[in-house]
Design a protein around this motif. Structure first.
Motif, PDB file in Angstrom:
ATOM      1  N   LEU A 119      51.819  39.939  15.892  1.00  0.00           N
ATOM      2  CA  LEU A 119      53.072  40.511  16.379  1.00  0.00           C
ATOM      3  C   LEU A 119      54.245  39.558  16.165  1.00  0.00           C
ATOM      4  N   MET A 120      53.997  38.264  16.246  1.00  0.00           N
ATOM      5  CA  MET A 120      55.078  37.296  16.004  1.00  0.00           C
ATOM      6  C   MET A 120      55.548  37.338  14.554  1.00  0.00           C
ATOM      7  N   THR A 121      54.635  37.605  13.630  1.00  0.00           N
ATOM      8  CA  THR A 121      55.050  37.732  12.226  1.00  0.00           C
ATOM      9  C   THR A 121      55.913  38.969  12.013  1.00  0.00           C
ATOM     10  N   LYS A 122      55.830  39.906  12.973  1.00  0.00           N
ATOM     11  CA  LYS A 122      56.647  41.122  12.883  1.00  0.00           C
ATOM     12  C   LYS A 122      57.954  41.000  13.657  1.00  0.00           C
ATOM     13  N   GLY A 123      58.210  39.804  14.190  1.00  0.00           N
ATOM     14  CA  GLY A 123      59.494  39.566  14.853  1.00  0.00           C
ATOM     15  C   GLY A 123      59.454  39.587  16.367  1.00  0.00           C
ATOM     16  N   MET A 124      58.290  39.494  16.975  1.00  0.00           N
ATOM     17  CA  MET A 124      58.211  39.576  18.426  1.00  0.00           C
ATOM     18  C   MET A 124      58.912  38.410  19.107  1.00  0.00           C
ATOM     19  N   LYS A 125      59.834  38.729  19.997  1.00  0.00           N
ATOM     20  CA  LYS A 125      60.515  37.737  20.837  1.00  0.00           C
ATOM     21  C   LYS A 125      60.241  37.999  22.329  1.00  0.00           C
ATOM     22  N   ARG A 126      59.733  39.191  22.632  1.00  0.00           N
ATOM     23  CA  ARG A 126      59.420  39.586  24.011  1.00  0.00           C
ATOM     24  C   ARG A 126      58.051  40.270  23.991  1.00  0.00           C
ATOM     25  N   LEU A 127      57.331  40.153  25.110  1.00  0.00           N
ATOM     26  CA  LEU A 127      56.000  40.740  25.158  1.00  0.00           C
ATOM     27  C   LEU A 127      55.774  41.453  26.485  1.00  0.00           C
ATOM     28  N   VAL A 128      55.276  42.682  26.404  1.00  0.00           N
ATOM     29  CA  VAL A 128      54.773  43.398  27.576  1.00  0.00           C
ATOM     30  C   VAL A 128      53.255  43.230  27.563  1.00  0.00           C
ATOM     31  N   LEU A 129      52.737  42.496  28.547  1.00  0.00           N
ATOM     32  CA  LEU A 129      51.305  42.230  28.642  1.00  0.00           C
ATOM     33  C   LEU A 129      50.720  43.144  29.712  1.00  0.00           C
ATOM     34  N   ASP A 130      49.880  44.065  29.315  1.00  0.00           N
ATOM     35  CA  ASP A 130      49.360  45.098  30.210  1.00  0.00           C
ATOM     36  C   ASP A 130      47.988  44.701  30.750  1.00  0.00           C
ATOM     37  N   LEU A 131      47.929  44.404  32.061  1.00  0.00           N
ATOM     38  CA  LEU A 131      46.673  44.076  32.740  1.00  0.00           C
ATOM     39  C   LEU A 131      46.291  45.152  33.752  1.00  0.00           C
ATOM     40  N   ARG A 132      46.909  46.310  33.666  1.00  0.00           N
ATOM     41  CA  ARG A 132      46.591  47.387  34.615  1.00  0.00           C
ATOM     42  C   ARG A 132      45.146  47.850  34.426  1.00  0.00           C
ATOM     43  N   GLY A 133      44.440  47.990  35.538  1.00  0.00           N
ATOM     44  CA  GLY A 133      43.056  48.449  35.466  1.00  0.00           C
ATOM     45  C   GLY A 133      42.074  47.415  34.968  1.00  0.00           C
ATOM     46  N   ASN A 134      42.540  46.187  34.714  1.00  0.00           N
ATOM     47  CA  ASN A 134      41.659  45.124  34.231  1.00  0.00           C
ATOM     48  C   ASN A 134      41.000  44.452  35.430  1.00  0.00           C
ATOM     49  N   ALA A 135      39.691  44.644  35.590  1.00  0.00           N
ATOM     50  CA  ALA A 135      38.971  44.156  36.768  1.00  0.00           C
ATOM     51  C   ALA A 135      38.570  42.696  36.668  1.00  0.00           C
ATOM     52  N   GLY A 136      38.890  42.032  35.561  1.00  0.00           N
ATOM     53  CA  GLY A 136      38.642  40.598  35.480  1.00  0.00           C
ATOM     54  C   GLY A 136      37.605  40.235  34.448  1.00  0.00           C
ATOM     55  N   GLY A 137      36.833  39.175  34.761  1.00  0.00           N
ATOM     56  CA  GLY A 137      35.843  38.678  33.821  1.00  0.00           C
ATOM     57  C   GLY A 137      35.755  37.162  33.872  1.00  0.00           C
ATOM     58  N   VAL A 138      35.810  36.536  32.708  1.00  0.00           N
ATOM     59  CA  VAL A 138      35.586  35.096  32.584  1.00  0.00           C
ATOM     60  C   VAL A 138      36.844  34.323  32.970  1.00  0.00           C
ATOM     61  N   LEU A 139      36.723  33.442  33.965  1.00  0.00           N
ATOM     62  CA  LEU A 139      37.867  32.655  34.445  1.00  0.00           C
ATOM     63  C   LEU A 139      38.458  31.800  33.328  1.00  0.00           C
ATOM     64  N   GLN A 140      37.609  31.137  32.565  1.00  0.00           N
ATOM     65  CA  GLN A 140      38.087  30.233  31.519  1.00  0.00           C
ATOM     66  C   GLN A 140      38.945  30.971  30.491  1.00  0.00           C
ATOM     67  N   THR A 141      38.578  32.214  30.207  1.00  0.00           N
ATOM     68  CA  THR A 141      39.358  32.989  29.247  1.00  0.00           C
ATOM     69  C   THR A 141      40.761  33.255  29.780  1.00  0.00           C
ATOM     70  N   ALA A 142      40.871  33.569  31.065  1.00  0.00           N
ATOM     71  CA  ALA A 142      42.185  33.796  31.667  1.00  0.00           C
ATOM     72  C   ALA A 142      43.040  32.538  31.594  1.00  0.00           C
ATOM     73  N   THR A 143      42.434  31.367  31.815  1.00  0.00           N
ATOM     74  CA  THR A 143      43.205  30.123  31.753  1.00  0.00           C
ATOM     75  C   THR A 143      43.619  29.814  30.322  1.00  0.00           C
ATOM     76  N   GLN A 144      42.783  30.156  29.358  1.00  0.00           N
ATOM     77  CA  GLN A 144      43.136  29.920  27.949  1.00  0.00           C
ATOM     78  C   GLN A 144      44.333  30.766  27.535  1.00  0.00           C
ATOM     79  N   ILE A 145      44.376  32.001  27.992  1.00  0.00           N
ATOM     80  CA  ILE A 145      45.504  32.868  27.645  1.00  0.00           C
ATOM     81  C   ILE A 145      46.760  32.413  28.376  1.00  0.00           C
ATOM     82  N   ALA A 146      46.628  32.012  29.645  1.00  0.00           N
ATOM     83  CA  ALA A 146      47.780  31.472  30.372  1.00  0.00           C
ATOM     84  C   ALA A 146      48.346  30.249  29.651  1.00  0.00           C
ATOM     85  N   ASP A 147      47.465  29.445  29.082  1.00  0.00           N
ATOM     86  CA  ASP A 147      47.865  28.234  28.359  1.00  0.00           C
ATOM     87  C   ASP A 147      48.797  28.553  27.192  1.00  0.00           C
ATOM     88  N   GLU A 148      48.642  29.750  26.609  1.00  0.00           N
ATOM     89  CA  GLU A 148      49.489  30.146  25.488  1.00  0.00           C
ATOM     90  C   GLU A 148      50.956  30.244  25.892  1.00  0.00           C
TER      91      GLU A 148
END
Length: 530
Positions: free
Chosen positions: A229-258
């Motif tokens: 999406l960044m190669t297509k010019g993304m400067k803003r992002l809508v991140l949709d977590l609705r209905g997401n019941a969770g999962g692996v903690l480490q994965t959530a921290t890796q994405i937050a790190d971004e």
């Protein structure tokens, strides 16, 4: 993936009635002519006592019982006295749970649903064994390994058990395509379970990414999607977590790190037998300069709340929607000797400002999950619940924004549930899967009619003639009688959903969201609050 089923397991608690049954059962455990009763566990430990009680019930209870199920249910009940998320997972269910965590399983690589007692292929995963064998969307599977699966009332689980199997094993399927029956030989392989279900540009500067769950592969999926999406010019992002019941903690921290700069706290965890641990950003994130809005709702939980909380507490995102579920506990799987697993809570987690977002628990698992219904009843889905905003749960972010703990992530921008156009007629159409069934038939032979889902969303419209065709189809196939009053209320919603479901048949989830997000209140609100 071959099929997505989401189940909510609510255990049956063993109460006073069972205790009385055990007592009287033991009193009756006296052989005829004997001067003494049978002793169960008096000389042994409490652990042996549980086994003895199960044995008494098995031998003397008035009705037949499944002692294995009873034993496992007793374990679940014991764990739920500790907290609502410690759980026992049987060996059979553990395999499915592990597939969701690992993000793959061994199978043939089709998505399907059962229509008119026939297994209908809605999508063939790219690069999968099914694609290599020549299966196509619109095919109908009528036999598996020579055994008929059409017209025999087979279940989703039943067909999955036949299609899934060990890697590099063969399965033969007979399919119907354009009235002709064909036999395909498929060699099973590793099939990815994608957790990023949609990633596209809403407008020239705004991207949209939908994460369904947090598995071990989610971080890589998210990174690839965001880079594209960044190669297509993304400067803003809508991140949709609705209905997401969770999962692996480490994965959530890796994405937050971004999103976060170096050394920023993402989350901390601490328990009685688990030392306090801080998860921090590394400063290697590719999205540190991207504006972000995070969508949450009452079904966003666990790892979703960790990610949303990290971005909210670091003043890094605007949180849009409704109060999240409120799961602030960390579980660890501990494998047992019979290959079952004990999923035990080992720590609480805290957002960067120090918030615990775990909602209250009184020891009653049914009350705990009934909270979701209570939110409907007390009106919280239509206006923020001010009782949750109390001084003792108040925290302040580095930039002075007030946030609250004690039961979920409170959004920065509240969006009420959209009830405009709702009717019982619409609910019936959705419950009977009329939309999906009609869309499957309609899309057959049209998979190449539009080049992109964006072109489809822009140029295709549900005419009144097509709507009437759908309504008659639903009445005939699903037994949903045409309701003129309900139709008047929900006509536009019916058209929108039908258009989106047709898009889903052709382009899977991304097609669906490209259509629906044009009228989605939370998405449209997020676009206004960057």
């Amino acid at each position: 993936m071959e099929n997505n089923n989401i189940r909510l397991w609510t255990p049956v608690l063993i109460g006073i009635a069972m205790a009385a049954g055990v007592f009287f059962g033991r009193q009756m455990a006296v052989p005829a002519g004997s001067g003494a009763g049978l002793e169960y566990g008096y000389e042994n430990s409490n652990y042996q006592k549980m086994q003895d009680i199960i044995e008494i019930i098995d031998n003397y209870y008035v009705d037949s019982v499944n002692r294995d199920e009873l034993f496992e249910q007793t374990i679940e009940d014991m764990l739920h006295k500790l907290d609502p998320h410690s759980n026992y997972i049987s060996a059979k269910d553990l395999q499915l749970a592990n597939e969701q965590i690992q993000g793959e399983f061994s199978g043939i690589g089709v998505r399907f649903f059962i229509l008119r007692d026939t297994v209908c292929v809605t999508n063939v995963i790219k690069g999968s064994p099914s694609e290599q064998a020549g299966l196509k969307a619109g095919d109908k599977i009528v036999k598996v390994d020579g055994k008929t699966v059409a017209g025999v009332k087979i279940s989703n689980d039943g067909i999955m058990s036949k299609l899934k199997g060990r890697t590099n094993t063969e399965v033969k399927v007979d399919i119907l395509r354009n009235g002709k029956q064909l036999t395909k030989s498929i060699i099973r392989g590793a099939i990815p379970i994608y957790s990023v279900s949609a990633a596209y540009m809403i407008d020239p500067e705004t991207g949209f990414i939908k994460i369904d769950q947090f598995s071990l592969t989610t971080e890589e999926e998210f990174r690839q999607a965001s880079e594209k999406l960044m190669t297509k010019g993304m400067k803003r992002l809508v991140l949709d977590l609705r209905g997401n019941a969770g999962g692996v903690l480490q994965t959530a921290t890796q994405i937050a790190d971004e999103f976060l700069s170096n050394n920023k706290i993402i989350v901390s965890t601490k328990g009685q037998h688990s030392k306090e641990r801080f998860y921090r950003a590394t400063g290697k994130g590719n999205l540190e300069n991207i504006k972000v809005a995070v969508l949450i709702n009452e079904n966003s939980a666990s790892a979703s709340e960790i990610l949303a909380g990290a971005l909210q507490d670091n003043d890094r995102a605007t949180i849009v929607g409704r109060r999240s579920f409120g799961k602030g506990l960390v579980q660890e799987d501990m494998k047992l000797r019979d290959n079952s697993s004990l999923r035990l809570t080992i720590a609480r987690y805290y957002t960067p400002t120090g918030r615990s977002i775990q909602k209250p628990y009184n020891g009653n698992i049914e009350d705990y999950y009934h909270d979701q219904i209570d939110r409907y009843d007390n009106g919280e889905l239509y206006a923020p619940d001010t009782t949750k905003f109390v001084d003792s749960l108040k925290f302040v972010t580095p930039k002075g924004k007030v946030v609250y703990g004690g039961g979920g992530i409170m959004p920065d921008v509240f969006v009420a549930v959209d009830t405009v156009g709702n009717s019982w007629y619409l609910a019936q159409l959705r419950y009977t899967m009329s939309f999906q069934a009609f869309a499957f038939d309609f899309a057959n032979g049209k998979y190449d009619q539009w080049k992109t889902p964006q072109e489809y969303a822009r140029t295709f419209h549900i005419s009144d003639a097509l709507l009437n065709q759908f309504l008659k189809f639903s009445e005939k196939e699903s037994g949903v009688k045409i309701d003129q009053t309900g139709l008047k209320t929900s006509k536009q919603w019916i058209k929108n959903i039908l258009k989106a479901e047709i898009a889903r048949q052709i382009w899977t989830e991304e097609g669906y969201f490209i259509v629906m997000n044009q009228i989605d209140k939370e998405v449209q609100t997020a676009l206004k609050h960057f």
